[in-house]
Design an enzyme around this catalytic site. Structure first.
Site, PDB file in Angstrom:
ATOM      1  N   ASP A   1       0.876  -1.160   0.000  1.00  0.00           N
ATOM      2  CA  ASP A   1       0.000   0.000   0.000  1.00  0.00           C
ATOM      3  C   ASP A   1       0.925   1.224   0.000  1.00  0.00           C
ATOM      4  OD1 ASP A   1      -2.060   1.797   0.107  1.00  0.00           O
ATOM      5  OD2 ASP A   1      -3.138   0.818   1.736  1.00  0.00           O
TER       6      ASP A   1
HETATM    7  C1  BGC Z   1      -4.986   3.239  -0.009  1.00  0.00           C
HETATM    8  C2  BGC Z   1      -5.026   2.192  -1.100  1.00  0.00           C
HETATM    9  C3  BGC Z   1      -4.881   2.869  -2.438  1.00  0.00           C
HETATM   10  C4  BGC Z   1      -3.605   3.674  -2.466  1.00  0.00           C
HETATM   11  C5  BGC Z   1      -3.357   4.377  -3.782  1.00  0.00           C
HETATM   12  C6  BGC Z   1      -3.791   4.158  -0.127  1.00  0.00           C
HETATM   13  O1  BGC Z   1      -3.907   5.225   0.736  1.00  0.00           O
HETATM   14  O2  BGC Z   1      -4.990   2.608   1.254  1.00  0.00           O
HETATM   15  O3  BGC Z   1      -6.220   1.476  -1.029  1.00  0.00           O
HETATM   16  O4  BGC Z   1      -4.924   1.925  -3.458  1.00  0.00           O
HETATM   17  O5  BGC Z   1      -3.660   4.639  -1.438  1.00  0.00           O
HETATM   18  O6  BGC Z   1      -4.212   5.438  -3.960  1.00  0.00           O
END
Ligand code: BGC
Length: 902
Positions: free
Chosen positions: A284
């Site tokens: 993530d």
């Molecule tokens: C989120 C993810 C997301 C990523 C990219 C993170 O803050 O937890 O679910 O895919 O950002 O935007």
């Protein structure tokens, strides 16, 4: 005097801190609660992926070390067009990959479809629609040039009903989540786009999910027991792997006090060995917290590339990974496996097909045709850097489909089938277009007077995208907020759709689409109404945004913005106290309805979940019976928040230097908890009314395979061996920045600046347990786990009948009760089982009623896994070999119509 006051203030602050929060910084973090699992299993051993790995190996063999690193490391936040971008290997025709959110459509772009959110999809219980929606999302992603779509979301699973991101997933049950994820993944990947199952695992709340985001130096630790991890949290990931998912995203939080993206037991052990995952693990965004350690633990790609801090260009990999491989701390074969997994996933999805995936300019017109960072046609090419070069970045490509293939049709159907009819006294719904009921011959003298109340009925006056990432509660609620939201191309507000649908010759519609009806206005607005619609909602979202005091997670389970009071006011006053009130709720999760649910004037209640762009149209379809409601609750609605159990609240304040959250309820989440403690919910998991009445009959339960405690041994032979590569390390100087290379500020490159630290040196201080190869799991052996876990053991059939002459869809749910009083003979331990667990579901369309065939055959198959529990001691799935299983079919977890023992 002033000095004294200032001193007093400082003393007070110091006292408060020492009494409260600051002590948490003194304790040492806990360690060693997640066992080591090394070495990282290599990809390329299973049949389904063998071809892709073969091709990948041929390409990777030709790559230099920096080229390999380039594929595993993001180029940095906002350095290219997507939320995540990898470095290309142009020399070999391997492109930069565009990774883009998310679970309900393509984020940060135009001319896409804003589909209903996951929770609405779960509420449809319709596998075909789950697949169709996935396929439409996949097509939209491909046409926008997205290689990897960051969805579906299957964690959080929703153990905390106020959790901020539960709505991105499909509901509080592993089987519902798993089946919905598998269908979604099949749909997305059929269009050639890599799907991402996220967030692995235990990201059940937003507070403290990340280090520093919430003021604590460490992310929260979700402490999950091995059995619950297998039977609840990892279960839908097993289904995703079995469905062939290309990527898995590890989560921000820690699990058993080890960061999920550096947790060798979770990534190497469970995901790659036991579940046989062949694709790549991506972090993530900034969830990676270590360099070498996370590579060894099974992380394959770091996103967005930046390391411990947002957008500073200081990666934990990139040049550091190059160095780590050169000096021997990350073994070259781990590096090769990392990159081969990514390249194999690319081949596996057919992204080497240039007719579908043209190369980016100058060779072709492929690559992302939108920018996440501007809505203008031209913009910066590398907005996160100091580079000032601009170009055309948004091509405004319309990917929504047209005519019969318009995706809005799927969006509308999903939104309509995701509406759960909770209450419908005296068949108040559906309404009839001529204003009367069937058989009612008395001609109405006057029009039916309809009043519509509540801000949630109308559009946001500043447009549906007025708030960044939908991070506010203004106007009707179509989705939650955060990275799981998209830009609405449009949002049909309920009020607008109702104005269109209610025939002015028959109905007289007035509205007051606000939440505070001044007392003085009540008679004027409500007295003369025949029917009052009242709308209210409850929002939440990802933790980097906050609105109206909601910081990601909800503060409570009540309706927001005075919704409860509004509903009471309307129900009391409608028709001078004699009118019919119909409540419509849009919500991210369960809301407590006790303040009004039994109000005698509230005749009907619809939970429309998060319907996406077609909100109003879908609602009208259900109000007039064009769609017979067929949604069922993907979670339990309790009477009181406490009823969800003592461990069901968000941890709002840190309780340790690493905030600790014990999943002490084990398996007893949602309906399993209510059943165990015999708590009466307001509406149980799986509940939903229809305009039809359904009946189940003729149950047949047959055993299809002999009962035995354990599955067949894990198959020894795999279809292929992992690819092998030259084991010689390159000369460090080959990884230096090329001469006269023009570096962009903060852009992450794989090159190193000097050869210092880039030569093999003494033994690296590897983590405890690194030198001892972990035994392979007996539960592994194929994507999804030991193939014998999927052997069908029980077949079930029954008949579902539509008792009313109204076309409708029945959701039949299959629950299993494990043998009571089952004792493990080896240990003498009595094994505890939930009262019942969902093991299958399907939706049956019984529309063809004119020819009398108003019944359908119901069939379910239960596999060994469905009939087993996870035995932490044996580290395997165990099927009780004594006692009876009870198989139950019904229309909710508490509306069981048929049961049979086997
Ligand atoms: C989120 C993810 C997301 C990523 C990219 C993170 O803050 O937890 O679910 O895919 O950002 O935007």
């Amino acid at each position: 005097m002033l000095c004294w006051l200032a001193l007093l203030f400082l003393v007070m602050v110091a006292l408060l801190l020492s009494a409260g929060g600051i002590w948490v910084y003194k304790t040492a973090p806990q360690d060693g609660q997640s066992p080591p699992w090394y070495p990282s299993p290599k990809g390329g051993i299973y049949e389904d992926w063998a071809d892709a790995f073969k091709k990948a190996a041929e390409l990777v063999t030709q790559m230099t070390l920096v080229e390999k690193v380039n594929i595993t490391t993001g180029t940095g936040w906002a350095m290219n067009m997507c939320v995540g971008n990898t470095g290309p290997v142009a020399r070999l025709g391997f492109p930069s990959l565009c990774l883009q959110d998310g679970p309900l459509g393509v984020r940060f772009t135009d001319h896409i479809t804003a589909f209903p959110a996951g929770i609405t999809v779960g509420a449809t219980w319709n596998k075909e629609l789950m697949y169709e929606r996935g396929k439409a999302m996949g097509l939209e992603a491909r046409l926008k040039g997205v290689n990897v779509l960051l969805g579906p979301s299957i964690g959080p699973i929703g153990r905390l009903p106020a959790g901020g991101r539960n709505w991105e997933g499909f509901g509080v049950d592993p089987v519902l989540q798993g089946m919905a994820a598998a269908e979604t993944i099949r749909g997305i990947q059929e269009e050639g786009v890599m799907a991402t199952a996220k967030h692995y695992v235990g990201n059940e709340q937003e507070h403290f999910r990340q280090a520093f985001e919430w003021g604590t130096p460490n992310a929260i630790s979700s402490n999950i027991g091995d059995r619950a991890l297998h039977e609840i949290y990892a279960w839908p990931f097993a289904d995703s792997v079995r469905a062939g998912v290309a990527s898995v995203m590890c989560s921000y939080n820690q699990v058993n006090n080890s960061y999920a993206c550096g947790n060798s037991k979770l990534l190497n052990g469970i995901l790659k060995d036991e579940l046989g995952f062949q694709g790549f693990v991506q972090s993530d965004w900034l969830a990676q917290r270590s360099g070498v350690a996370s590579a060894l633990s099974g992380l394959d790609m770091t996103m967005p590339g930046d390391g411990l801090k947002w957008a500073n260009g200081d990666s934990l990999w990139g040049p550091e990974l190059t160095k780590a491989v050169l000096n021997g701390s990350v073994p070259l074969d781990r590096m090769n496996d990392m990159v081969t997994r990514v390249v194999a996933a690319w081949y596996q999805l057919g992204q080497d097909d240039r007719s579908r995936w043209p190369l980016p300019p100058p060779e072709g017109d492929g690559g992302p045709n939108f920018s996440s960072w501007t809505d203008e046609e031209t913009g910066l090419i590398h907005p996160g850097s100091d580079d000032t070069i601009t170009g055309v970045v948004n091509k405004f490509k319309d990917v929504q489909g047209t005519g019969d293939n318009a995706h809005k049709k799927i969006a509308r159907q999903t939104a309509a089938e995701g509406i759960v009819l909770l209450k419908n006294n005296n068949d108040t719904l559906p309404l009839y277009r001529n204003g009367s009921r069937p058989g009612d011959t008395s001609k109405r003298e006057s029009k039916v007077r309809i009043g519509v109340f509540g801000e949630d009925a109308r559009a946001n006056l500043d447009g549906p995208n007025a708030c960044e990432d939908r991070g506010c509660n203004e106007g009707t609620l179509g989705s939650g907020w955060g990275s799981g939201a998209v830009e609405f191309p449009y949002l049909v507000a309920p009020l607008d759709a109702m104005r269109d649908a209610f025939d002015e010759e028959v109905f007289y519609l007035t509205d007051y689409p606000e939440n505070d009806i001044p007392k003085t206005k009540v008679p004027e607005l409500l007295d003369d109404q025949d029917i009052c619609f009242v709308f209210a909602n409850s929002i939440a979202g990802e933790g980097y945004l906050a609105a109206d005091g909601v910081k990601g997670d909800r503060n409570d389970l009540y309706l927001q913005k005075g919704g409860d009071d509004l509903i009471k006011t309307v129900a009391d006053g409608c028709g001078g106290g004699n009118g019919t009130t119909i409540v419509v709720i849009h919500a991210v999760g369960p809301v407590i309805m006790e303040k009004w649910i039994e109000h005698p004037n509230i005749k009907a209640v619809l939970l429309a979940n998060l319907p996406g762009q077609e909100s109003g149209n879908a609602l009208v379809d259900v109000l007039f019976g064009d769609q017979n409601p067929s949604g069922h609750l993907p979670y339990t609605i309790a009477k009181r928040e406490e009823d969800y159990g003592p461990s069901s609240s968000i941890l709002y304040y840190p309780n340790d230097i690493v905030p600790q959250q014990n999943f002490s309820e084990g398996l007893y989440v949602d309906y399993r908890h209510f059943d165990k403690f015999d708590i009466e919910p307001r509406f149980e998991f799986g509940y939903g009314l229809s305009y039809s009445t359904f009946h189940l009959s003729s149950l047949m339960v047959q055993r299809k395979a002999p009962r035995s405690l354990l599955p067949e041994p894990r198959p020894n032979d795999t279809a292929a061996s992992p690819p092998t590569f030259d084991s010689a390390l390159p000369e460090p100087s080959s990884a230096l920045f090329p001469e006269s290379f023009r570096k962009l500020d903060k852009y992450i490159y794989p090159y190193i600046g000097s050869v210092d630290d880039a030569r093999p040196h003494g033994k690296y201080p590897y983590p405890a347990g690194y030198d001892e190869a972990a035994p392979l799991s007996p539960a592994g052996g194929a994507p999804g786990g030991n193939p014998d876990l999927y052997t069908v053991h029980v077949k079930i059939s029954a008949t579902v009948t539509n008792k009313k002459l109204v076309p409708g869809q029945a959701v039949v749910q299959c629950y299993v009760k494990f043998p009571q009083d089952y004792v493990d003979e080896e240990t003498g331990e009595k094994i505890d089982f939930p009262v019942r667990v969902l093991r299958g579901f399907d939706k049956f369309d019984i529309s063809n009623i004119s020819d009398g065939s108003h019944r359908r055959l119901v069939e379910f198959e239960l596999t060994r896994r469905d009939l087993s529990y996870w035995d932490a001691r044996r580290q395997n799935w165990v099927m009780p070999d004594k006692g009876e299983f009870e198989i139950e079919l019904g229309f909710s977890s508490r509306d069981i119509r048929l049961s049979g023992a086997i």
